[in-house]
Design a protein around this motif. Structure first.
Motif, PDB file in Angstrom:
ATOM      1  N   LEU A  49      40.886  34.763  33.123  1.00 49.86           N
ATOM      2  CA  LEU A  49      42.248  34.648  33.581  1.00 49.86           C
ATOM      3  C   LEU A  49      43.179  33.637  32.724  1.00 49.86           C
ATOM      4  O   LEU A  49      44.310  34.173  32.192  1.00 49.86           O
ATOM      5  N   LEU A  50      42.498  32.791  32.367  1.00 53.03           N
ATOM      6  CA  LEU A  50      43.509  31.848  31.593  1.00 53.03           C
ATOM      7  C   LEU A  50      43.484  32.208  30.127  1.00 53.03           C
ATOM      8  O   LEU A  50      44.386  31.797  29.314  1.00 53.03           O
ATOM      9  N   ALA A  51      42.807  33.075  29.666  1.00 54.34           N
ATOM     10  CA  ALA A  51      42.896  33.808  28.357  1.00 54.34           C
ATOM     11  C   ALA A  51      44.198  34.738  28.097  1.00 54.34           C
ATOM     12  O   ALA A  51      44.507  35.001  27.401  1.00 54.34           O
ATOM     13  N   ALA A  52      44.755  35.122  29.402  1.00 53.96           N
ATOM     14  CA  ALA A  52      45.616  35.896  29.506  1.00 53.96           C
ATOM     15  C   ALA A  52      47.117  35.277  29.578  1.00 53.96           C
ATOM     16  O   ALA A  52      46.962  33.870  29.603  1.00 53.96           O
ATOM     17  N   GLU A  53      48.219  36.012  29.406  1.00 55.49           N
ATOM     18  CA  GLU A  53      49.650  35.089  29.564  1.00 55.49           C
ATOM     19  C   GLU A  53      49.764  34.821  31.064  1.00 55.49           C
ATOM     20  O   GLU A  53      49.648  35.571  31.989  1.00 55.49           O
ATOM     21  N   ILE A  58      50.715  27.484  36.815  1.00 45.40           N
ATOM     22  CA  ILE A  58      49.662  28.186  37.136  1.00 45.40           C
ATOM     23  C   ILE A  58      48.504  27.919  36.182  1.00 45.40           C
ATOM     24  O   ILE A  58      47.365  27.493  36.560  1.00 45.40           O
ATOM     25  N   ARG A  59      48.755  27.855  35.009  1.00 44.92           N
ATOM     26  CA  ARG A  59      47.723  27.268  33.993  1.00 44.92           C
ATOM     27  C   ARG A  59      47.129  25.938  34.301  1.00 44.92           C
ATOM     28  O   ARG A  59      46.020  25.816  34.388  1.00 44.92           O
ATOM     29  N   VAL A  65      41.587  23.404  38.995  1.00 41.98           N
ATOM     30  CA  VAL A  65      40.739  24.040  39.794  1.00 41.98           C
ATOM     31  C   VAL A  65      39.392  24.590  39.058  1.00 41.98           C
ATOM     32  O   VAL A  65      38.173  24.210  39.820  1.00 41.98           O
ATOM     33  N   GLN A  66      39.123  24.631  37.734  1.00 37.47           N
ATOM     34  CA  GLN A  66      38.103  25.015  37.166  1.00 37.47           C
ATOM     35  C   GLN A  66      37.379  23.643  37.044  1.00 37.47           C
ATOM     36  O   GLN A  66      36.075  23.580  37.115  1.00 37.47           O
ATOM     37  N   HIS A  67      37.756  22.346  37.007  1.00 37.32           N
ATOM     38  CA  HIS A  67      37.157  21.124  36.969  1.00 37.32           C
ATOM     39  C   HIS A  67      36.728  21.046  38.518  1.00 37.32           C
ATOM     40  O   HIS A  67      35.344  20.519  38.508  1.00 37.32           O
ATOM     41  N   CYS A 121      43.227  37.874  38.182  1.00 35.70           N
ATOM     42  CA  CYS A 121      43.124  36.932  39.419  1.00 35.70           C
ATOM     43  C   CYS A 121      42.547  37.456  40.486  1.00 35.70           C
ATOM     44  O   CYS A 121      41.686  36.633  41.147  1.00 35.70           O
ATOM     45  N   HIS A 122      42.725  38.733  40.651  1.00 36.24           N
ATOM     46  CA  HIS A 122      41.772  39.347  41.853  1.00 36.24           C
ATOM     47  C   HIS A 122      40.342  39.386  41.621  1.00 36.24           C
ATOM     48  O   HIS A 122      39.764  39.251  42.535  1.00 36.24           O
TER      49      HIS A 122
END
Length: 183
Positions: A49-53, A58-59, A65-67, A121-122
């Motif tokens: 998801l973070l590889a998208a715009e 939100i990034r 959240v990843q951490h 995201c979904h």
């Protein structure tokens, strides 16, 4: 910090077992391995998801959240270890309320879609939901802190709201389920 891997393959798992963080060996198909493995998969979907715009706010949120998901995976990998706290869940709830406040109330179900970032995201949301189900299954068989399950539950809710936000921000809008299409 623990041991660093100098070699990626060890051959110790060739028999279908893997080592937990406390040194115990379990089957790779154990409920515990399934739970923390799916948390790892959920983390990877957030990376996708973070590889998208994605908007900067939100990034930043999703990177945090990843951490936390990495921490949660460690908690599930080490029986008795605590990494996710009530405050982590409360912060998710605050973000959930923040992003949901600007959205119109839902009147219909939403289909996964609404642009690339929203669709990713979904996907992340559904993988987090699976991680939650697997953590619940593990909790029925072994000790799992309730914070782990609550965190995953709130995170899937947050990802649903963020998918709505991302669909609107992209200009694609939300894709509503047409329940009358067969009439």
């Amino acid at each position: 910090m623990g041991n660093r891997l100098s070699r990626i393959y060890t051959r110790t798992g060739d028999d279908g077992s893997t080592g937990l963080g406390d040194g115990a060996r379990v089957g790779k198909d154990s409920l515990r391995v399934a739970a923390y493995g799916t948390v790892d998969e959920a983390n990877s979907t957030l990376g996708l998801l973070l590889a998208a715009e994605v908007p900067d706010d939100i990034r930043s949120l999703l990177t945090t959240v990843q951490h936390q998901l990495f921490d949660l995976g460690g908690e599930l990998c080490i029986p008795g270890h605590a990494a996710i706290e009530d405050a982590d869940i409360e912060r998710l709830e605050q973000q959930l309320d923040r992003y949901n406040d600007d959205l119109p109330p839902l009147k219909d179900f939403i289909l996964p879609g609404g642009g690339e970032a929203a669709a990713r995201c979904h996907i992340a949301r559904t993988v987090v939901r699976r991680a939650e189900r697997e953590a619940v299954a593990l909790a029925r068989a072994e000790d799992v802190r309730p914070q782990a399950v609550r965190y995953l539950n709130r995170l899937s809710d947050l990802l649903f709201v963020l998918a709505r936000v991302l669909a609107r921000a992209s200009g694609h809008g939300e894709v509503l389920w047409n329940h009358e299409r067969r009439r």
